[in-house]
Design a protein around this motif. Structure first.
Motif: not given
Length: 180
Positions: A102-114
């Motif tokens: 799993l990877m959790v990434r925050v770009d600005g206010r966008k949270l992405t879980v892959t």
């Protein structure tokens, strides 16, 4: 091609289309969609107000702050959100994936879980099987959340819990300003 009047006979009137014209149909459709959107917003607001009662907070009990209670509060949705007094919480079902996948990434206010998972198996008969699973979920964090302090944890039952504290000053709500 002959005109409609000649085709039907010169004394026959030209038939009109039944019902409203195309412009009034479009206006009616837009009005119906707007009505449905307003009803959905009223239902969403009612659910937000009822959430504390459904979780037992209204009876003087505090629910257990676990990812399981968050997921149960949202029903069958892939992710559930909760707005607490001191922090924002988000829970996602990622069962079957390990933390390394799993990877959790925050770009600005966008949270992405892959998540990516690959399994290869071979049987004694020489048959090879290749299974590949991938998930991707994106959400926008609320404006009053401190995106620099996002924390993640993975529970034993496969629930990914994402938490972030609220900013010291909550975002200002909109208000009407009188004209003088």
């Amino acid at each position: 091609m002959l005109p409609l009047r000649v085709w039907l006979g010169s004394s026959a009137p030209v038939p009109r289309l039944l019902g409203p014209g195309p412009h009034s149909l479009l206006a009616q459709l837009v009005g119906d969609v707007q009505t449905h959107l307003e009803e959905m917003e009223r239902l969403r607001h009612s659910l937000l107000l009822a959430y504390p009662l459904l979780c037992g907070e209204g009876e003087g009990r505090r629910p257990r702050p676990s990812s399981r209670s968050l997921a149960e509060g949202a029903g069958k949705e892939p992710g559930s959100q909760a707005q607490g007094k001191d922090k924002f919480q988000l829970s996602m079902d990622v069962s079957g994936f390990s933390p390394a996948e799993l990877m959790v990434r925050v770009d600005g206010r966008k949270l992405t879980v892959t998540g990516k998972q690959e399994k290869k198996t071979a049987s004694e008969a020489g048959v090879c099987s290749h299974e590949y699973r991938e998930i991707r979920r994106e959400t926008l964090l609320p404006e009053d959340v401190n995106v620099e302090a996002v924390l993640c944890s993975l529970s034993q039952d496969g629930q990914l819990c994402i938490e972030a504290p609220h900013l010291a000053l909550p975002a200002a709500e909109g208000r009407a300003v009188p004209i003088s």
